[in-house]
Write a protein that holds these residues in place. Structure first.
Motif, PDB file in Angstrom:
ATOM      1  N   GLY A 171       0.875  -1.273  -0.057  1.00 38.03           N
ATOM      2  CA  GLY A 171       0.005  -0.117   0.148  1.00 38.03           C
ATOM      3  C   GLY A 171       0.751   1.280   0.048  1.00 38.03           C
ATOM      4  N   GLU A 172       2.010   1.359   0.313  1.00 37.86           N
ATOM      5  CA  GLU A 172       3.098   2.155   0.186  1.00 37.86           C
ATOM      6  C   GLU A 172       3.430   2.702  -1.204  1.00 37.86           C
ATOM      7  OE1 GLU A 172       5.460   2.870   4.250  1.00 37.86           O
ATOM      8  OE2 GLU A 172       6.223   1.311   2.850  1.00 37.86           O
ATOM      9  N   ARG A 198       1.890   2.168  -5.401  1.00 35.36           N
ATOM     10  CA  ARG A 198       2.468   2.932  -6.632  1.00 35.36           C
ATOM     11  C   ARG A 198       3.971   2.927  -6.692  1.00 35.36           C
ATOM     12  NH1 ARG A 198       0.094   9.087  -7.232  1.00 35.36           N
ATOM     13  NH2 ARG A 198      -1.722   7.705  -7.353  1.00 35.36           N
ATOM     14  N   VAL A 199       4.326   2.781  -7.830  1.00 34.74           N
ATOM     15  CA  VAL A 199       5.815   2.838  -7.972  1.00 34.74           C
ATOM     16  C   VAL A 199       6.237   3.846  -8.965  1.00 34.74           C
ATOM     17  CG1 VAL A 199       8.004   1.671  -8.525  1.00 34.74           C
ATOM     18  CG2 VAL A 199       5.936   0.187  -7.684  1.00 34.74           C
ATOM     19  N   ILE A 200       7.012   4.655  -8.464  1.00 36.87           N
ATOM     20  CA  ILE A 200       7.729   5.830  -9.487  1.00 36.87           C
ATOM     21  C   ILE A 200       9.150   5.654  -9.919  1.00 36.87           C
ATOM     22  CG2 ILE A 200       8.071   8.334  -9.703  1.00 36.87           C
ATOM     23  CD1 ILE A 200       4.910   7.226  -8.542  1.00 36.87           C
ATOM     24  N   VAL A 244       6.651  10.528  -1.040  1.00 35.18           N
ATOM     25  CA  VAL A 244       6.963   8.927  -1.279  1.00 35.18           C
ATOM     26  C   VAL A 244       7.326   8.500   0.027  1.00 35.18           C
ATOM     27  CG1 VAL A 244       9.212   7.474  -2.023  1.00 35.18           C
ATOM     28  CG2 VAL A 244       7.898   9.358  -3.720  1.00 35.18           C
ATOM     29  N   ALA A 245       7.007   7.399   0.318  1.00 32.04           N
ATOM     30  CA  ALA A 245       7.271   6.486   1.583  1.00 32.04           C
ATOM     31  C   ALA A 245       8.608   5.962   1.794  1.00 32.04           C
ATOM     32  CB  ALA A 245       6.063   5.634   1.867  1.00 32.04           C
ATOM     33  N   LEU A 246       8.896   5.430   0.794  1.00 29.45           N
ATOM     34  CA  LEU A 246      10.144   4.879   0.512  1.00 29.45           C
ATOM     35  C   LEU A 246      11.069   5.065  -0.789  1.00 29.45           C
ATOM     36  CD1 LEU A 246      12.517   2.542   1.488  1.00 29.45           C
ATOM     37  CD2 LEU A 246      11.126   0.971   0.474  1.00 29.45           C
TER      38      LEU A 246
END
Length: 355
Positions: A171-172, A198-200, A244-246
């Protein structure tokens, strides 16, 4: 048996007849089926890398897939006939704070690793390999996957170790710097498999990033970096829908810190940034912003055995898309050609030699 032998002093590589390794306590003999090639292998063989090479002559080769021929005294869980993944990251199993460590068939890591390199100098480019049992990962339940596809685990496990070290939760939102590269592209797919919302994907090659966007089916967004730190950070935040979380930094051989700093400044409060690339310059940290945002900076080398088992669990569950990688195979006898091909790899490509 046949083995590729590298002479570090003469910088020569040759396929030669070699004696089968003797079975040692705590080790296993593995009949090799497939080995992946690193993009920088030719530079390694030309002595251009600042590595601590094993004693010469030796057989190079890091990862691989094979079946156990025999296990030595003291080996409890492995058995002959079992398919395994060879993991070159060997850490001495001793109850000390900083145990010696090496990458078998490639280089020493810690300053005190020379005896380990001498004990196991040979890597996976041989018909029968001799590895410590602690470095072998059982591949039970995966007989339906071909050896060449299983060899792609080596492409995924490195960034997967970084994502796990960064505590990515389902979920991050995660951003991958260097997403157009060999390991960075695999990091995007691994993050999706781990449940990232979501992946950026960050990089300078828009075409390479678009391939990842297409595979992400709405969960991957691309940001083509410009070199302007503030502008790039704003673009990443916009793609993330806030912050962004990570962040996972997988950029290779960077000569400026701009993209890494942009990734850092895209983090939300309490965000984590994992460094796993090979940047050639120092990273100037914004001391005040680090404090005010509770940012966490994590340096991470490779992965743990637990990480590898978790990756295999994703594969068994059908969540890790090995088929998304464009794979080119060569015969083991054509390893020299395979090495040259590997040097040209981009993004979601891989080169594997088959026995």
């Amino acid at each position: 048996m046949k083995a590729w032998i590298f002479n570090r002093n003469e910088l020569t590589l040759a396929l030669q007849d070699a004696a089968q390794p003797e079975l040692r306590a705590g080790a296993a003999l593995v009949r090799m089926e497939a080995v992946p090639l690193l993009s920088y292998t030719r530079n390694y063989l030309q002595g251009k890398l600042p590595y601590a090479y094993p004693p010469s002559p030796f057989t190079p080769g890091t990862n691989g897939i094979g079946r156990i021929v025999a296990v030595g005294a003291g080996v409890q869980s492995l058995r002959p006939g079992q398919r395994v993944a060879l993991n070159p990251y060997w850490i001495a199993d001793e109850a000390v704070a900083e145990a010696p460590q090496v990458l078998i068939g490639l280089t020493g890591i810690s300053a005190d690793s020379a005896p380990m390199l001498a004990e196991y100098p040979h890597g996976s480019w041989r018909e029968i390999a001799d590895f410590p049992a602690s470095t072998l990962l059982p591949l039970d339940g995966l007989d339906h996957v071909t050896p060449e596809r299983l060899a792609l685990l080596a492409k995924f496990i490195v960034p997967f170790g970084g994502l796990r070290r960064g505590r990515l939760s389902a979920g991050e939102t995660v951003a991958i710097n260097g997403a157009g590269g060999y390991f960075g592209s695999a990091a995007v797919l691994a993050a999706l498999a781990m449940g990232a919302a979501r992946v950026i994907a960050l990089g300078r090659n828009a075409q390479a990033l678009q391939q990842l966007v297409d595979l992400g089916k709405g969960r991957v967004l691309a940001v083509t970096l410009t070199g302007d730190v503030a502008g790039d950070a704003a673009a990443i935040r916009a793609a993330a829908g806030g912050s962004v979380a990570l962040g996972l930094d997988m950029v290779g051989q960077a000569t400026d810190a701009g993209s890494t700093l942009a990734l850092l400044h895209s983090l939300g409060r309490g965000g984590r940034l994992v460094l796993m690339g090979s940047m050639q310059v120092d990273l100037p940290l914004p001391y005040g912003a680090m404090l005010l945002n509770n940012w966490e900076l994590i340096g991470n080398f490779m992965y743990t055995a637990a990480d590898y088992r978790a990756l295999l669990a994703l594969l068994r569950a059908g969540l890790l898309p090995l088929d998304a990688v464009e794979l080119t195979t060569f015969a083991f006898s054509a390893l020299e050609t395979a090495i040259d091909h590997a040097a040209q790899m981009k993004g979601l490509q891989a080169t594997v030699a088959l026995f």
